[in-house]
Design an enzyme around this catalytic site. Structure first.
Site, mmCIF file in Angstrom:
data_model
loop_
_atom_site.group_PDB
_atom_site.id
_atom_site.type_symbol
_atom_site.label_atom_id
_atom_site.label_comp_id
_atom_site.label_asym_id
_atom_site.label_seq_id
_atom_site.Cartn_x
_atom_site.Cartn_y
_atom_site.Cartn_z
ATOM 1 N N TRP A 84 6.987 0.334 -5.086
ATOM 2 C CA TRP A 84 5.661 0.234 -4.471
ATOM 3 C C TRP A 84 4.698 1.245 -5.062
ATOM 4 O O TRP A 84 3.507 0.964 -5.209
ATOM 5 C CB TRP A 84 5.735 0.337 -2.951
ATOM 6 C CG TRP A 84 6.443 -0.840 -2.363
ATOM 7 C CD1 TRP A 84 7.624 -0.826 -1.685
ATOM 8 C CD2 TRP A 84 6.037 -2.224 -2.432
ATOM 9 N NE1 TRP A 84 7.986 -2.103 -1.329
ATOM 10 C CE2 TRP A 84 7.041 -2.977 -1.766
ATOM 11 C CE3 TRP A 84 4.954 -2.890 -2.992
ATOM 12 C CZ2 TRP A 84 6.965 -4.367 -1.648
ATOM 13 C CZ3 TRP A 84 4.875 -4.276 -2.877
ATOM 14 C CH2 TRP A 84 5.874 -4.988 -2.209
ATOM 15 N N ASP A 110 0.891 5.847 1.252
ATOM 16 C CA ASP A 110 1.307 4.522 1.732
ATOM 17 C C ASP A 110 2.401 4.783 2.773
ATOM 18 O O ASP A 110 3.478 5.288 2.446
ATOM 19 C CB ASP A 110 1.851 3.732 0.537
ATOM 20 C CG ASP A 110 2.355 2.339 0.909
ATOM 21 O OD1 ASP A 110 2.494 2.047 2.113
ATOM 22 O OD2 ASP A 110 2.631 1.560 -0.024
ATOM 23 N N LYS A 124 5.814 -4.123 9.914
ATOM 24 C CA LYS A 124 7.118 -3.476 10.102
ATOM 25 C C LYS A 124 7.175 -2.814 11.485
ATOM 26 O O LYS A 124 7.948 -3.233 12.349
ATOM 27 C CB LYS A 124 7.370 -2.484 8.984
ATOM 28 C CG LYS A 124 7.284 -3.161 7.607
ATOM 29 C CD LYS A 124 7.232 -2.158 6.508
ATOM 30 C CE LYS A 124 6.725 -2.731 5.204
ATOM 31 N NZ LYS A 124 7.488 -3.844 4.656
HETATM 32 N N1 PMP Z 1 4.029 -0.583 0.280
HETATM 33 C C1 PMP Z 1 5.224 -0.497 0.894
HETATM 34 C C2 PMP Z 1 5.848 0.850 1.068
HETATM 35 C C3 PMP Z 1 5.863 -1.652 1.345
HETATM 36 O O1 PMP Z 1 7.052 -1.568 1.939
HETATM 37 C C4 PMP Z 1 5.224 -2.908 1.163
HETATM 38 C C5 PMP Z 1 5.812 -4.206 1.657
HETATM 39 N N2 PMP Z 1 7.094 -4.245 1.976
HETATM 40 C C6 PMP Z 1 3.996 -2.940 0.503
HETATM 41 C C7 PMP Z 1 3.422 -1.756 0.103
HETATM 42 C C8 PMP Z 1 3.254 -4.239 0.274
HETATM 43 O O2 PMP Z 1 2.759 -4.604 1.478
HETATM 44 P P1 PMP Z 1 1.954 -5.968 1.763
HETATM 45 O O3 PMP Z 1 2.960 -7.063 1.636
HETATM 46 O O4 PMP Z 1 1.482 -5.740 3.149
HETATM 47 O O5 PMP Z 1 0.870 -6.063 0.787
#
Ligand code: PMP
Length: 355
Positions: free
Chosen positions: A99, A166, A190
Protein backbone atom coordinates in the site's frame (compact mmCIF):
# COMPACT_ATOMS: atom_id res chain seq x y z
CA UNK A 1 -22.04 -18.68 13.54
CA UNK A 2 -19.71 -17.76 10.69
CA UNK A 3 -16.53 -15.84 11.54
CA UNK A 4 -15.31 -13.60 8.75
CA UNK A 5 -11.54 -13.03 8.78
CA UNK A 6 -11.60 -10.81 5.68
CA UNK A 7 -9.13 -7.92 5.46
CA UNK A 8 -11.91 -5.68 4.17
CA UNK A 9 -14.74 -5.21 3.78
CA UNK A 10 -14.51 -6.77 7.20
CA UNK A 11 -16.77 -8.13 9.87
CA UNK A 12 -19.17 -5.60 11.46
CA UNK A 13 -20.92 -5.96 14.83
CA UNK A 14 -24.00 -8.18 14.42
CA UNK A 15 -26.04 -5.93 16.71
CA UNK A 16 -25.41 -2.97 14.39
CA UNK A 17 -26.42 -4.93 11.29
CA UNK A 18 -29.60 -6.07 13.03
CA UNK A 19 -30.44 -2.50 13.99
CA UNK A 20 -29.80 -1.28 10.44
CA UNK A 21 -32.00 -4.06 9.09
CA UNK A 22 -34.84 -3.16 11.43
CA UNK A 23 -34.60 0.52 10.48
CA UNK A 24 -34.11 0.13 6.76
CA UNK A 25 -37.69 0.52 5.56
CA UNK A 26 -38.70 3.25 7.97
CA UNK A 27 -36.01 5.27 9.71
CA UNK A 28 -37.09 6.00 13.28
CA UNK A 29 -40.74 5.58 12.32
CA UNK A 30 -40.59 8.25 9.60
CA UNK A 31 -41.99 5.94 6.90
CA UNK A 32 -38.95 6.69 4.74
CA UNK A 33 -35.68 4.79 4.47
CA UNK A 34 -32.50 6.60 5.42
CA UNK A 35 -31.22 5.81 1.91
CA UNK A 36 -34.14 7.71 0.38
CA UNK A 37 -33.56 10.87 2.37
CA UNK A 38 -31.94 14.04 1.15
CA UNK A 39 -28.39 14.36 2.44
CA UNK A 40 -29.33 17.98 3.30
CA UNK A 41 -32.38 17.00 5.39
CA UNK A 42 -32.14 17.82 9.07
CA UNK A 43 -32.50 14.11 9.92
CA UNK A 44 -29.54 13.15 7.77
CA UNK A 45 -27.43 16.14 8.81
CA UNK A 46 -27.86 14.98 12.38
CA UNK A 47 -26.46 11.56 11.46
CA UNK A 48 -23.38 13.21 9.93
CA UNK A 49 -22.99 15.52 12.91
CA UNK A 50 -23.22 12.60 15.34
CA UNK A 51 -20.74 10.58 13.30
CA UNK A 52 -18.22 13.40 13.34
CA UNK A 53 -18.62 14.02 17.05
CA UNK A 54 -18.36 10.36 17.95
CA UNK A 55 -15.15 10.12 15.90
CA UNK A 56 -13.78 13.26 17.59
CA UNK A 57 -14.54 11.82 21.04
CA UNK A 58 -13.20 8.36 20.27
CA UNK A 59 -9.95 9.61 18.75
CA UNK A 60 -9.54 12.81 20.79
CA UNK A 61 -9.48 14.95 17.66
CA UNK A 62 -9.13 18.64 18.58
CA UNK A 63 -10.92 21.49 16.77
CA UNK A 64 -7.67 22.42 15.08
CA UNK A 65 -8.33 19.42 12.82
CA UNK A 66 -11.07 19.09 10.21
CA UNK A 67 -12.83 15.77 9.71
CA UNK A 68 -13.86 15.05 6.11
CA UNK A 69 -16.11 12.28 4.82
CA UNK A 70 -15.15 11.52 1.24
CA UNK A 71 -15.46 8.79 -1.37
CA UNK A 72 -12.91 7.11 -3.61
CA UNK A 73 -11.43 4.87 -0.92
CA UNK A 74 -8.01 5.18 0.61
CA UNK A 75 -6.79 4.89 -2.98
CA UNK A 76 -8.01 8.36 -3.92
CA UNK A 77 -6.06 9.75 -0.96
CA UNK A 78 -2.84 8.48 -2.54
CA UNK A 79 -3.20 11.36 -5.03
CA UNK A 80 -5.29 13.85 -3.02
CA UNK A 81 -2.56 14.06 -0.38
CA UNK A 82 0.20 15.28 -2.75
CA UNK A 83 -2.27 17.42 -4.74
CA UNK A 84 -3.34 19.30 -1.63
CA UNK A 85 -0.22 19.42 0.55
CA UNK A 86 2.05 20.40 -2.32
CA UNK A 87 4.35 23.36 -1.72
CA UNK A 88 7.92 22.53 -2.68
CA UNK A 89 6.76 19.48 -4.63
CA UNK A 90 9.10 17.11 -2.75
CA UNK A 91 7.36 14.34 -0.82
CA UNK A 92 9.00 11.81 1.52
CA UNK A 93 7.73 8.22 1.82
CA UNK A 94 8.55 5.24 3.98
CA UNK A 95 8.26 2.08 1.91
CA UNK A 96 6.74 -0.64 4.09
CA UNK A 97 4.92 -2.71 1.50
CA UNK A 98 2.21 -2.88 -1.13
CA UNK A 99 0.00 0.00 0.00
CA UNK A 100 2.83 2.43 0.64
CA UNK A 101 4.23 1.64 -2.81
CA UNK A 102 0.85 2.35 -4.36
CA UNK A 103 0.72 5.64 -2.47
CA UNK A 104 4.13 6.61 -3.87
CA UNK A 105 3.14 5.66 -7.38
CA UNK A 106 0.13 7.97 -7.29
CA UNK A 107 2.15 10.87 -5.84
CA UNK A 108 4.64 10.86 -8.72
CA UNK A 109 2.54 12.93 -11.14
CA UNK A 110 2.54 15.78 -8.58
CA UNK A 111 6.19 16.04 -7.60
CA UNK A 112 9.38 14.24 -6.58
CA UNK A 113 8.91 11.20 -4.41
CA UNK A 114 11.84 10.65 -2.04
CA UNK A 115 12.02 7.22 -0.38
CA UNK A 116 13.59 7.89 3.02
CA UNK A 117 13.45 4.30 4.24
CA UNK A 118 12.41 0.90 2.96
CA UNK A 119 12.04 -2.60 4.37
CA UNK A 120 12.12 -4.23 0.93
CA UNK A 121 15.31 -6.09 1.93
CA UNK A 122 13.37 -8.16 4.52
CA UNK A 123 10.54 -8.65 2.05
CA UNK A 124 8.54 -6.24 4.24
CA UNK A 125 8.58 -8.54 7.26
CA UNK A 126 9.99 -5.63 9.29
CA UNK A 127 9.49 -1.87 9.20
CA UNK A 128 11.79 0.63 7.48
CA UNK A 129 14.49 2.54 9.34
CA UNK A 130 14.86 6.26 8.87
CA UNK A 131 18.39 7.00 9.97
CA UNK A 132 18.70 10.38 8.25
CA UNK A 133 16.88 13.51 9.39
CA UNK A 134 13.90 14.23 7.16
CA UNK A 135 13.43 17.85 6.09
CA UNK A 136 12.82 20.03 3.01
CA UNK A 137 9.80 18.00 1.97
CA UNK A 138 6.09 18.85 2.11
CA UNK A 139 5.28 15.82 4.23
CA UNK A 140 6.40 12.35 5.24
CA UNK A 141 3.95 9.57 4.38
CA UNK A 142 3.75 6.21 6.11
CA UNK A 143 1.32 3.29 6.20
CA UNK A 144 0.81 2.90 9.94
CA UNK A 145 -0.55 -0.64 9.69
CA UNK A 146 0.36 -2.77 6.71
CA UNK A 147 -2.75 -4.82 5.98
CA UNK A 148 -1.08 -7.26 3.60
CA UNK A 149 2.31 -7.73 5.27
CA UNK A 150 0.92 -7.70 8.84
CA UNK A 151 3.32 -5.13 10.29
CA UNK A 152 2.68 -1.91 12.20
CA UNK A 153 4.78 0.98 13.45
CA UNK A 154 4.99 1.49 17.18
CA UNK A 155 7.42 4.42 17.00
CA UNK A 156 7.18 7.40 14.69
CA UNK A 157 9.92 9.42 13.01
CA UNK A 158 10.91 12.61 14.80
CA UNK A 159 10.63 15.29 12.17
CA UNK A 160 9.33 18.81 11.75
CA UNK A 161 7.55 18.03 8.50
CA UNK A 162 3.89 16.98 8.73
CA UNK A 163 3.39 13.25 9.12
CA UNK A 164 0.72 11.78 6.85
CA UNK A 165 -0.51 8.28 7.67
CA UNK A 166 -2.70 5.72 5.98
CA UNK A 167 -4.59 4.23 8.94
CA UNK A 168 -7.11 2.21 6.92
CA UNK A 169 -6.56 -1.02 8.84
CA UNK A 170 -5.89 0.23 12.36
CA UNK A 171 -8.15 3.27 12.84
CA UNK A 172 -10.30 2.71 15.97
CA UNK A 173 -8.51 -0.61 16.57
CA UNK A 174 -5.80 0.99 18.70
CA UNK A 175 -5.20 4.53 19.96
CA UNK A 176 -3.58 6.90 17.46
CA UNK A 177 -2.10 10.13 18.77
CA UNK A 178 -3.79 12.40 16.23
CA UNK A 179 -1.74 15.46 17.20
CA UNK A 180 1.48 13.77 16.05
CA UNK A 181 0.08 13.86 12.50
CA UNK A 182 -0.72 16.48 9.91
CA UNK A 183 -3.17 14.20 8.15
CA UNK A 184 -4.68 10.75 8.66
CA UNK A 185 -6.83 8.87 6.18
CA UNK A 186 -8.71 5.59 6.14
CA UNK A 187 -11.11 3.65 3.98
CA UNK A 188 -14.10 2.78 6.17
CA UNK A 189 -14.58 -0.85 5.25
CA UNK A 190 -12.54 -2.44 8.06
CA UNK A 191 -13.28 -0.84 11.42
CA UNK A 192 -15.69 1.97 10.59
CA UNK A 193 -18.49 0.57 8.44
CA UNK A 194 -19.39 -0.36 4.88
CA UNK A 195 -17.21 0.49 1.88
CA UNK A 196 -17.86 3.73 0.03
CA UNK A 197 -16.73 6.11 2.76
CA UNK A 198 -13.25 7.50 3.36
CA UNK A 199 -12.37 9.43 6.50
CA UNK A 200 -9.75 12.19 6.34
CA UNK A 201 -8.55 13.98 9.48
CA UNK A 202 -6.44 16.99 8.57
CA UNK A 203 -4.81 19.81 10.54
CA UNK A 204 -6.60 22.95 9.46
CA UNK A 205 -3.42 24.99 9.00
CA UNK A 206 -2.35 22.58 6.23
CA UNK A 207 -5.43 23.32 4.16
CA UNK A 208 -4.83 25.53 1.18
CA UNK A 209 -6.59 26.40 -2.04
CA UNK A 210 -4.95 24.50 -4.86
CA UNK A 211 -5.66 24.61 -8.55
CA UNK A 212 -7.43 21.26 -8.61
CA UNK A 213 -11.00 20.17 -9.45
CA UNK A 214 -13.38 20.99 -6.63
CA UNK A 215 -13.98 17.46 -5.36
CA UNK A 216 -10.24 16.86 -5.10
CA UNK A 217 -9.63 19.90 -2.88
CA UNK A 218 -9.69 19.22 0.87
CA UNK A 219 -10.47 22.89 1.53
CA UNK A 220 -13.75 22.59 -0.37
CA UNK A 221 -14.98 19.80 1.94
CA UNK A 222 -14.32 21.49 5.27
CA UNK A 223 -17.42 21.90 7.48
CA UNK A 224 -19.78 21.18 4.58
CA UNK A 225 -21.06 18.39 2.35
CA UNK A 226 -19.73 19.43 -1.04
CA UNK A 227 -21.88 16.90 -2.92
CA UNK A 228 -24.02 13.84 -2.26
CA UNK A 229 -22.01 11.63 0.08
CA UNK A 230 -22.28 7.85 0.53
CA UNK A 231 -25.35 8.23 2.73
CA UNK A 232 -25.84 4.58 3.62
CA UNK A 233 -22.17 4.16 4.57
CA UNK A 234 -22.29 7.30 6.72
CA UNK A 235 -25.42 6.08 8.48
CA UNK A 236 -23.99 2.64 9.28
CA UNK A 237 -20.65 4.16 10.31
CA UNK A 238 -22.43 6.34 12.85
CA UNK A 239 -24.06 3.22 14.33
CA UNK A 240 -20.74 1.35 14.40
CA UNK A 241 -19.10 4.23 16.26
CA UNK A 242 -21.98 4.27 18.74
CA UNK A 243 -21.23 0.58 19.30
CA UNK A 244 -17.50 1.30 19.82
CA UNK A 245 -18.36 3.98 22.39
CA UNK A 246 -20.83 1.73 24.19
CA UNK A 247 -18.28 -1.08 24.32
CA UNK A 248 -15.73 1.13 26.07
CA UNK A 249 -14.00 3.11 23.31
CA UNK A 250 -10.72 2.69 21.50
CA UNK A 251 -8.66 1.62 24.53
CA UNK A 252 -11.08 -1.26 25.10
CA UNK A 253 -10.90 -2.15 21.37
CA UNK A 254 -7.12 -2.19 21.68
CA UNK A 255 -7.27 -4.42 24.77
CA UNK A 256 -9.46 -6.90 22.90
CA UNK A 257 -7.39 -6.76 19.71
CA UNK A 258 -4.20 -7.28 21.70
CA UNK A 259 -5.68 -10.29 23.47
CA UNK A 260 -6.91 -11.77 20.17
CA UNK A 261 -3.66 -11.22 18.29
CA UNK A 262 -1.47 -12.44 21.18
CA UNK A 263 -3.52 -15.60 21.44
CA UNK A 264 -3.22 -16.28 17.72
CA UNK A 265 0.50 -15.43 17.67
CA UNK A 266 1.13 -17.72 20.67
CA UNK A 267 -0.58 -20.53 18.79
CA UNK A 268 1.41 -19.81 15.62
CA UNK A 269 4.73 -19.52 17.48
CA UNK A 270 4.21 -22.89 19.18
CA UNK A 271 2.68 -24.71 16.21
CA UNK A 272 4.53 -27.51 14.48
CA UNK A 273 2.55 -27.00 11.29
CA UNK A 274 1.92 -23.27 10.92
CA UNK A 275 4.26 -20.33 11.22
CA UNK A 276 3.73 -16.58 11.28
CA UNK A 277 5.25 -14.51 8.48
CA UNK A 278 6.17 -11.64 10.81
CA UNK A 279 8.68 -13.15 13.21
CA UNK A 280 9.78 -9.97 14.99
CA UNK A 281 7.18 -9.42 17.77
CA UNK A 282 7.72 -5.64 17.90
CA UNK A 283 6.62 -5.31 14.25
CA UNK A 284 3.44 -7.37 14.53
CA UNK A 285 0.08 -5.86 13.64
CA UNK A 286 -2.81 -6.26 16.06
CA UNK A 287 -5.32 -6.53 13.23
CA UNK A 288 -3.77 -8.44 10.31
CA UNK A 289 -1.87 -11.68 10.89
CA UNK A 290 -0.35 -13.45 7.87
CA UNK A 291 0.74 -17.07 8.34
CA UNK A 292 1.54 -20.17 6.35
CA UNK A 293 2.28 -23.87 6.49
CA UNK A 294 5.14 -23.16 4.11
CA UNK A 295 3.39 -24.95 1.27
CA UNK A 296 0.76 -23.51 -1.10
CA UNK A 297 -1.21 -26.71 -1.45
CA UNK A 298 -1.40 -27.27 2.32
CA UNK A 299 -2.33 -23.61 2.88
CA UNK A 300 -5.20 -24.03 0.44
CA UNK A 301 -6.24 -27.30 2.10
CA UNK A 302 -6.36 -25.52 5.46
CA UNK A 303 -8.34 -22.61 4.02
CA UNK A 304 -10.95 -25.06 2.76
CA UNK A 305 -10.94 -27.09 5.99
CA UNK A 306 -11.47 -23.89 8.01
CA UNK A 307 -14.27 -22.81 5.69
CA UNK A 308 -16.20 -26.01 6.39
CA UNK A 309 -16.02 -25.02 10.07
CA UNK A 310 -17.46 -21.56 9.48
CA UNK A 311 -14.14 -19.68 9.35
CA UNK A 312 -14.13 -17.77 6.10
CA UNK A 313 -11.82 -15.44 4.12
CA UNK A 314 -8.57 -16.86 5.51
CA UNK A 315 -6.70 -16.68 2.19
CA UNK A 316 -3.72 -14.31 2.02
CA UNK A 317 -3.75 -11.27 -0.26
CA UNK A 318 -3.56 -12.29 -3.91
CA UNK A 319 -0.12 -10.63 -4.18
CA UNK A 320 1.50 -12.73 -1.42
CA UNK A 321 -0.58 -15.90 -1.08
CA UNK A 322 -0.50 -17.97 2.10
CA UNK A 323 -3.04 -17.36 4.86
CA UNK A 324 -4.12 -14.27 6.75
CA UNK A 325 -6.47 -13.65 9.64
CA UNK A 326 -7.80 -10.10 10.02
CA UNK A 327 -8.99 -9.45 13.55
CA UNK A 328 -10.90 -6.18 13.37
CA UNK A 329 -12.96 -4.79 16.23
CA UNK A 330 -16.07 -6.83 15.49
CA UNK A 331 -14.21 -10.17 15.55
CA UNK A 332 -14.95 -11.76 18.92
CA UNK A 333 -12.36 -13.70 20.91
CA UNK A 334 -14.52 -16.77 20.29
CA UNK A 335 -13.69 -16.51 16.56
CA UNK A 336 -9.98 -16.56 17.30
CA UNK A 337 -10.39 -19.48 19.70
CA UNK A 338 -12.27 -21.37 17.00
CA UNK A 339 -9.47 -20.61 14.52
CA UNK A 340 -6.83 -21.93 16.94
CA UNK A 341 -8.84 -25.11 17.61
CA UNK A 342 -9.22 -25.58 13.88
CA UNK A 343 -5.47 -25.19 13.33
CA UNK A 344 -4.86 -27.82 16.03
CA UNK A 345 -7.43 -30.17 14.52
CA UNK A 346 -5.76 -29.72 11.13
CA UNK A 347 -2.34 -30.43 12.65
CA UNK A 348 -3.52 -33.60 14.34
CA UNK A 349 -6.08 -34.78 11.86
CA UNK A 350 -3.90 -36.21 9.15
CA UNK A 351 -4.77 -33.46 6.69
CA UNK A 352 -1.35 -33.93 5.19
CA UNK A 353 -1.47 -32.94 1.58
CA UNK A 354 2.14 -31.77 1.38
CA UNK A 355 4.22 -33.34 -1.33
N1 PMP B 1 -4.34 1.31 2.32
C1 PMP B 1 -4.44 0.24 3.12
C2 PMP B 1 -3.53 0.15 4.31
C3 PMP B 1 -5.36 -0.77 2.84
O1 PMP B 1 -5.45 -1.83 3.64
C4 PMP B 1 -6.20 -0.63 1.71
C5 PMP B 1 -7.27 -1.64 1.35
N2 PMP B 1 -7.21 -2.84 1.89
C6 PMP B 1 -6.05 0.49 0.89
C7 PMP B 1 -5.12 1.45 1.25
C8 PMP B 1 -6.91 0.71 -0.33
O2 PMP B 1 -8.13 1.06 0.13
P1 PMP B 1 -9.42 1.32 -0.80
O3 PMP B 1 -9.80 -0.02 -1.34
O4 PMP B 1 -10.38 1.87 0.19
O5 PMP B 1 -9.04 2.28 -1.84
Amino acid sequence: MVYNFSAGPGMLPASVLEEVQSQLLSYEGSGVSIVEMSHRSSTFMEVVHDLEHRLRRLMHIPDTYAVLFLQGGATLQFSMVPMNLRNSGRFAYLDSGTWSKKAMQDAKPFGDVVVVGSSASTNYKTLPDWSQPIHDVDYLHLTLNNTIEGTRYTTLPETNVPLVADVSSNILAEPIDVERFGLLYAGAQKNIGPAGLTVVIVRRDLLQEQDVPSYLSYARHVDTLLNTPATFSLYVAERVLAWVEAEGGVSEMERRNREKSERLYDALDSSTRFRPLVTEPSCRSLTNIPFTTGDDVTDEAFRQFAQTRGLIELGGHRSVGGLRASLYNAMPLAGVNRLIETMQAFEQGGHDVSH
